[in-house]
Design an enzyme around this catalytic site. Structure first.
Site, PDB file in Angstrom:
ATOM      1  N   ASP A   1      -4.498  -9.289  39.402  1.00 39.02           N
ATOM      2  CA  ASP A   1      -5.893  -9.707  39.563  1.00 39.02           C
ATOM      3  C   ASP A   1      -6.387  -9.669  41.006  1.00 39.02           C
ATOM      4  O   ASP A   1      -7.185 -10.505  41.419  1.00 39.02           O
ATOM      5  CB  ASP A   1      -6.098 -11.121  38.975  1.00 39.02           C
ATOM      6  CG  ASP A   1      -5.598 -11.185  37.553  1.00 39.02           C
ATOM      7  OD1 ASP A   1      -5.886 -10.239  36.800  1.00 39.02           O
ATOM      8  OD2 ASP A   1      -4.896 -12.143  37.215  1.00 39.02           O
TER       9      ASP A   1
ATOM     10  N   LYS B   1      -7.279  -4.278  41.779  1.00 37.38           N
ATOM     11  CA  LYS B   1      -6.748  -2.897  41.754  1.00 37.38           C
ATOM     12  C   LYS B   1      -7.646  -1.975  40.967  1.00 37.38           C
ATOM     13  O   LYS B   1      -7.811  -0.816  41.311  1.00 37.38           O
ATOM     14  CB  LYS B   1      -5.391  -2.806  41.035  1.00 37.38           C
ATOM     15  CG  LYS B   1      -4.315  -3.646  41.510  1.00 37.38           C
ATOM     16  CD  LYS B   1      -3.080  -3.455  40.640  1.00 37.38           C
ATOM     17  CE  LYS B   1      -3.091  -4.194  39.320  1.00 37.38           C
ATOM     18  NZ  LYS B   1      -3.251  -5.623  39.390  1.00 37.38           N
TER      19      LYS B   1
ATOM     20  N   GLY C   1      -5.908  -6.569  32.689  1.00 37.58           N
ATOM     21  CA  GLY C   1      -7.356  -6.567  32.525  1.00 37.58           C
ATOM     22  C   GLY C   1      -7.968  -6.056  33.807  1.00 37.58           C
ATOM     23  O   GLY C   1      -7.887  -6.710  34.832  1.00 37.58           O
ATOM     24  N   HIS C   2      -8.493  -4.848  33.781  1.00 35.00           N
ATOM     25  CA  HIS C   2      -9.095  -4.276  34.984  1.00 35.00           C
ATOM     26  C   HIS C   2     -10.613  -4.293  34.844  1.00 35.00           C
ATOM     27  O   HIS C   2     -11.167  -3.619  33.991  1.00 35.00           O
ATOM     28  CB  HIS C   2      -8.577  -2.844  35.200  1.00 35.00           C
ATOM     29  CG  HIS C   2      -7.121  -2.803  35.562  1.00 35.00           C
ATOM     30  ND1 HIS C   2      -6.377  -1.657  35.567  1.00 35.00           N
ATOM     31  CD2 HIS C   2      -6.272  -3.786  35.946  1.00 35.00           C
ATOM     32  CE1 HIS C   2      -5.135  -1.935  35.936  1.00 35.00           C
ATOM     33  NE2 HIS C   2      -5.051  -3.225  36.157  1.00 35.00           N
TER      34      HIS C   2
ATOM     35  N   GLN D   1      -0.479  -5.652  36.693  1.00 32.64           N
ATOM     36  CA  GLN D   1       0.212  -6.865  37.169  1.00 32.64           C
ATOM     37  C   GLN D   1       0.504  -6.780  38.681  1.00 32.64           C
ATOM     38  O   GLN D   1      -0.146  -6.022  39.370  1.00 32.64           O
ATOM     39  CB  GLN D   1       1.487  -7.140  36.354  1.00 32.64           C
ATOM     40  CG  GLN D   1       1.206  -7.600  34.922  1.00 32.64           C
ATOM     41  CD  GLN D   1       0.886  -6.474  33.964  1.00 32.64           C
ATOM     42  OE1 GLN D   1       1.577  -5.473  33.931  1.00 32.64           O
ATOM     43  NE2 GLN D   1      -0.157  -6.620  33.171  1.00 32.64           N
TER      44      GLN D   1
HETATM   45  P1  IMP Z   1       2.965 -11.281  29.844  1.00 37.04           P
HETATM   46  O1  IMP Z   1       2.875 -10.105  30.759  1.00 37.04           O
HETATM   47  O2  IMP Z   1       1.820 -11.354  28.863  1.00 37.04           O
HETATM   48  O3  IMP Z   1       4.307 -11.407  29.211  1.00 37.04           O
HETATM   49  O4  IMP Z   1       2.806 -12.602  30.753  1.00 37.04           O
HETATM   50  C1  IMP Z   1       3.781 -13.002  31.688  1.00 37.04           C
HETATM   51  C2  IMP Z   1       3.120 -13.604  32.929  1.00 37.04           C
HETATM   52  O5  IMP Z   1       2.438 -12.577  33.618  1.00 37.04           O
HETATM   53  C3  IMP Z   1       2.069 -14.679  32.637  1.00 37.04           C
HETATM   54  O6  IMP Z   1       2.104 -15.648  33.662  1.00 37.04           O
HETATM   55  C4  IMP Z   1       0.772 -13.917  32.665  1.00 37.04           C
HETATM   56  O7  IMP Z   1      -0.321 -14.742  33.006  1.00 37.04           O
HETATM   57  C5  IMP Z   1       1.060 -12.909  33.758  1.00 37.04           C
HETATM   58  N1  IMP Z   1       0.271 -11.675  33.612  1.00 37.04           N
HETATM   59  C6  IMP Z   1       0.492 -10.639  32.773  1.00 37.04           C
HETATM   60  N2  IMP Z   1      -0.419  -9.677  32.953  1.00 37.04           N
HETATM   61  C7  IMP Z   1      -1.211 -10.095  33.941  1.00 37.04           C
HETATM   62  C8  IMP Z   1      -2.333  -9.510  34.604  1.00 37.04           C
HETATM   63  O8  IMP Z   1      -2.772  -8.380  34.337  1.00 37.04           O
HETATM   64  N3  IMP Z   1      -2.901 -10.269  35.585  1.00 37.04           N
HETATM   65  C9  IMP Z   1      -2.423 -11.486  35.943  1.00 37.04           C
HETATM   66  N4  IMP Z   1      -1.389 -12.077  35.344  1.00 37.04           N
HETATM   67  C10 IMP Z   1      -0.790 -11.373  34.362  1.00 37.04           C
HETATM   68 MG    MG Z   2      -6.398  -8.302  35.955  1.00 40.72          MG
END
Ligand code: IMP
Ligand code: MG
Length: 337
Positions: free
Chosen positions: A15, A18, A42-43, A178
């Site tokens: 977040d 990017k 989420g972009h 991520q």
């Molecule tokens: P998962 O990727 O859904 O398994 O989540 C694992 C951890 O990564 C959690 O703390 C999510 O909030 C975080 N996370 C996963 N994808 C994103 C992203 O795109 N942005 C921010 N945090 C993320």
């Molecule tokens: Mg994001």
């Protein structure tokens, strides 16, 4: 052979903006390759003034640039198809532009059901962890298990054929998801995602290391995190709460409020050096400017300065003396660089 590849990496916990950077530079490339994660991402971008949120579809598609969801990703077909339909409904023609590597693993409904009951990590509930677990347990199913044409909305391909045999001299933009603090290896385990979020991840998707030209590191002027890790921030601090509010810090996938803390230069410098960042973008200092308070952590000590200018000077100085970054850009708007 490809001509060269630039790689976008996130230096914090995701977040950092990017998507916006990928959107600003995508038209300089012949292909965009998304190299990790799934619909947990989420972009958020502004395309001709209109807000567009993508989860799986690489940003190149908005410009008519062919885009690959690489083998390092995990894909739920229904969610991908829905996202493509939403883009089509918003006026984007995606025909012939979206490719998924045949080795990318499938996120099945059972993975999503399992992940939805997570109460330990604070996942996005998209089935990401269970799908990667099955991949590494050798009980998952790669996309090619569904046969050659599982959807009319995207094509299943072999990245090797497309990038190295079929086309020559393509310039590739590798779009990550991520970030470093939630990387499966470098992150604060177990409060991490299940994929690799560093430049190494782009290489795993079939990009030869010597073809990487620029590593574009993206960070924010403060830190955010959404998940169940304790003690990330003082949630009763009125100034941090103000930054959350002014910065619109809500998850693009989950809608959850993101926790906020001051910029951690120690962490960011580590991420810069491990990724070999050449080009650094710092987003959202305009949020600090609106709030009017400027703090950062360096050498595990919290520092405060009185103006945005001093903040930028201090951050530039510390990063330049601690890394080999060639260029630092401060982006002060949600709509571009
Ligand atoms: P998962 O990727 O859904 O398994 O989540 C694992 C951890 O990564 C959690 O703390 C999510 O909030 C975080 N996370 C996963 N994808 C994103 C992203 O795109 N942005 C921010 N945090 C993320
Ligand atoms: Mg994001």
């Amino acid at each position: 052979m490809i001509s060269y590849a630039d790689v976008i990496v996130d230096l914090q916990a995701g977040d950092t903006g990017k998507g916006k950077i990928a959107h600003a530079i995508a038209k300089n490339y012949d292909m965009v390759l998304r190299y990790n994660g799934g619909s947990n991402a989420g972009h958020t971008v502004y395309h001709n003034g209109k807000k567009v949120v993508t989860h799986l579809v690489p940003i190149g598609v908005l410009f008519g640039i062919p885009s690959v969801i690489g083998l390092g990703c995990v894909v739920n077909n229904q969610r991908l198809e829905q996202e493509i339909k939403d883009l089509n409904a918003a006026g984007f023609n995606t025909e012939g532009l979206i490719f998924v590597d045949e080795r990318a693993h499938i996120v099945f409904h059972k993975h999503i059901v399992e992940d939805s009951s997570d109460n330990k990590i604070g996942t996005t509930g998209q089935g990401i962890g269970p799908a990667y677990r099955d991949k590494y347990n050798r009980t998952g199913m790669p996309m090619k298990g569904l046969g050659p044409n599982p959807s009319s909305l995207f094509q299943v391909i072999d990245t090797y054929e497309l990038l190295h045999n079929k086309h020559n001299d393509w310039r590739i933009l590798c779009e990550g998801a991520q970030g470093f603090q939630i990387d499966i290896d470098w992150g604060d385990y177990p409060y991490v995602t299940s994929s690799h979020c560093t430049v190494g991840s782009a290489i795993l998707n079939g990009i030869p290391p010597h073809k990487i030209a620029d590593v574009i590191g993206v960070m924010k002027a403060y830190e955010t995190y959404s998940g169940f890790k304790k003690h990330f921030s003082d949630e009763n601090d009125p100034i941090l709460n103000k930054i959350q509010e002014v910065g619109g810090e809500f998850g693009a996938t989950t809608g959850r409020k993101r926790k906020v803390r001051w910029l951690d230069l120690d962490g960011v410098i580590k991420a810069i050096n491990i990724n070999g960042v050449t080009n650094l973008i710092i987003n959202k200092a305009d949020v600090l400017e609106q709030v009017g308070v400027f703090k950062y952590v360096y050498n595990e000590t919290l520092h405060e300065v009185s103006t945005l200018e001093r903040f930028q000077e201090a951050v530039n100085f510390i990063i330049q003396k601690s890394s080999e970054v060639e260029k630092i850009t401060w982006s002060m708007t949600p709509h571009g660089i």
